[in-house]
Design an enzyme around this catalytic site. Structure first.
Site, PDB file in Angstrom:
ATOM      1  N   ASP A  29       0.869  -1.195   0.134  1.00  0.00           N
ATOM      2  CA  ASP A  29       0.062  -0.012  -0.084  1.00  0.00           C
ATOM      3  C   ASP A  29       0.721   1.217   0.047  1.00  0.00           C
ATOM      4  O   ASP A  29       0.528   2.490   0.081  1.00  0.00           O
ATOM      5  CB  ASP A  29      -1.021  -0.102   1.084  1.00  0.00           C
ATOM      6  CG  ASP A  29      -0.221   0.107   2.606  1.00  0.00           C
ATOM      7  OD1 ASP A  29       0.849   0.255   2.340  1.00  0.00           O
ATOM      8  OD2 ASP A  29      -1.133   0.336   3.551  1.00  0.00           O
ATOM      9  N   ASP A  30       2.385   1.061  -0.252  1.00  0.00           N
ATOM     10  CA  ASP A  30       3.234   2.357  -0.018  1.00  0.00           C
ATOM     11  C   ASP A  30       3.293   2.660  -1.415  1.00  0.00           C
ATOM     12  O   ASP A  30       4.157   3.828  -1.463  1.00  0.00           O
ATOM     13  CB  ASP A  30       4.500   1.822   0.852  1.00  0.00           C
ATOM     14  CG  ASP A  30       4.021   1.531   2.250  1.00  0.00           C
ATOM     15  OD1 ASP A  30       3.193   2.407   2.869  1.00  0.00           O
ATOM     16  OD2 ASP A  30       4.351   0.432   2.747  1.00  0.00           O
ATOM     17  N   SER A  61      -1.245   4.385   2.272  1.00  0.00           N
ATOM     18  CA  SER A  61      -1.567   3.875   3.911  1.00  0.00           C
ATOM     19  C   SER A  61      -3.012   4.510   4.450  1.00  0.00           C
ATOM     20  O   SER A  61      -3.288   5.586   4.516  1.00  0.00           O
ATOM     21  CB  SER A  61      -0.229   4.487   4.766  1.00  0.00           C
ATOM     22  OG  SER A  61       0.734   3.781   4.449  1.00  0.00           O
ATOM     23  N   ASN A 136       5.423  -3.733   4.709  1.00  0.00           N
ATOM     24  CA  ASN A 136       4.832  -2.411   4.924  1.00  0.00           C
ATOM     25  C   ASN A 136       5.768  -1.440   5.484  1.00  0.00           C
ATOM     26  O   ASN A 136       6.619  -1.799   6.310  1.00  0.00           O
ATOM     27  CB  ASN A 136       3.438  -2.411   5.605  1.00  0.00           C
ATOM     28  CG  ASN A 136       2.912  -1.107   5.676  1.00  0.00           C
ATOM     29  OD1 ASN A 136       2.381  -0.584   4.591  1.00  0.00           O
ATOM     30  ND2 ASN A 136       2.699  -0.602   6.968  1.00  0.00           N
ATOM     31  N   SER A 168       4.991  -6.632   7.544  1.00  0.00           N
ATOM     32  CA  SER A 168       5.233  -5.025   7.850  1.00  0.00           C
ATOM     33  C   SER A 168       6.206  -5.049   8.716  1.00  0.00           C
ATOM     34  O   SER A 168       6.554  -6.181   9.473  1.00  0.00           O
ATOM     35  CB  SER A 168       3.926  -4.653   8.757  1.00  0.00           C
ATOM     36  OG  SER A 168       2.822  -4.691   7.875  1.00  0.00           O
TER      37      SER A 168
END
Length: 335
Positions: A29-30, A61, A136, A168
């Site tokens: 998502d980055d 994010s 993440n 993450s």
């Protein structure tokens, strides 16, 4: 050697399939340009897997499982996060420097679904063996997972019947992949994820998927310095509620120490964070979770929590029965 001993050895050998190359869709998502995702991409390929990346153009994010339904993905209104794709470029395309890295100018889940429904079908003629989301920039533990694009990528994948891992790292530097060099810490974190996948491969039964149907894993790597990541122990965990980031709506972001620290402490309303150390506004109750098995609490012991995740947030049977009793007059003879 007795025949019974030989048969027993052959039987035990058949229980576990040898490690083999996997077809993997890698997302996050980055953004597709981050050092984190590219380090993991490189390490997975070095381990012999066939890997494609499909990730957003921007840092998304906190977007969770959001999607732009029935909205065309048009040319990009601005350049990608780290500038490798210019404004005006197609909204879905390939990284100029790597034909196996795709981008989507949309949400995390949109980019992951592009990897499943377009890229994987064209490349393998079928869905991948595994979806990996991450790793993440920052951890995803407890109740904040509802808002995590990293974790929601996992949820949508397992609901498709595809094993998935969301990973993450607590101490990220949020760098572009162009900053990667030999010995970079991002490679050490990537090796942790590769190690987990290798263990799943080694222990899976022949002909079976990497994980049970509808199941994924959420892992979080605590902050480390060079040389430490490989020494961290893995521990079974449960998602729980404990988290470093408890979302709170502030009437004025200037009243939030976190917002002030990030340069967003202005006299306008908005969402910020509170936790056990940073008190929320008066009257706001922060969720408490002291369980030793909760992901965030496992991380406090400098271990890697491994949480089993299912795709559908179905209530447990005991809670179903309680609600059926409460609503018996309305529901009638509920099954």
């Amino acid at each position: 050697m007795k025949a019974t001993h030989l048969l027993l050895m052959l039987g035990l050998t058949a229980l576990a399939a040898p490690a083999q190359a996997l077809n993997i869709v890698l997302s996050n998502d980055d953004g597709f340009e981050t050092a984190n995702i590219r380090a993991l991409y490189q390490r997975l390929k070095a381990a012999g897997h066939d890997v494609v990346v499909s990730a957003p153009t921007q840092n998304n994010s906190g977007r969770g499982g959001s999607m732009n339904f029935l909205v065309p993905v048009t040319p990009m209104a601005k350049a990608s996060r780290h500038g490798s794709v210019a404004a005006g470029s197609p909204g879905v395309g390939k990284d100029p420097g790597d034909a196996d890295v795709y981008y989507v100018d949309g949400t995390p889940v949109m980019s992951m679904l592009h990897g499943l429904d377009v890229v994987a079908v064209k490349r393998w003629g079928q869905q991948p063996d595994l979806v990996v989301s991450g790793f993440n920039e920052g951890n995803n533990t407890g109740l904040i997972n509802n808002s995590s694009g990293t974790v929601n990528n996992l949820l949508y994948a397992v609901n498709r019947g595809i094993p998935a891992i969301a990973a993450s790292y607590e101490g990220t530097e949020a760098r572009a992949h162009t900053a990667l060099a030999e010995g970079a810490l991002e490679y050490e974190i990537a090796d942790v994820v590769v190690k987990l996948i290798e263990e799943l491969e080694d222990k899976r039964a022949e002909g079976q998927p990497l994980l049970p149907p509808g199941v994924g894993l959420n892992i979080n790597i605590p902050k480390v310095t060079a040389g430490q990541a490989a020494t961290l122990p893995f521990r079974f965990a449960r998602m729980g509620k404990a988290t470093e980031y408890q979302p709170v709506f502030y009437e004025k972001l200037s009243d939030s120490p976190v917002a002030v620290g990030y340069g967003a402490g202005v006299a306008y309303p908005g969402i910020s964070f509170a936790n056990d150390v940073i008190a929320p506004p008066a009257g706001v109750v922060i969720a408490q979770d002291d369980s030793e098995l909760s992901e965030f609490n496992v991380m406090k012991d400098h271990a890697i929590p491994v949480t089993v995740v299912e795709g559908v947030p179905q209530g447990r049977r005991s809670n179903e029965e309680r609600v059926k009793i409460q609503l018996r007059d309305l529901l009638g003879a509920a099954p």
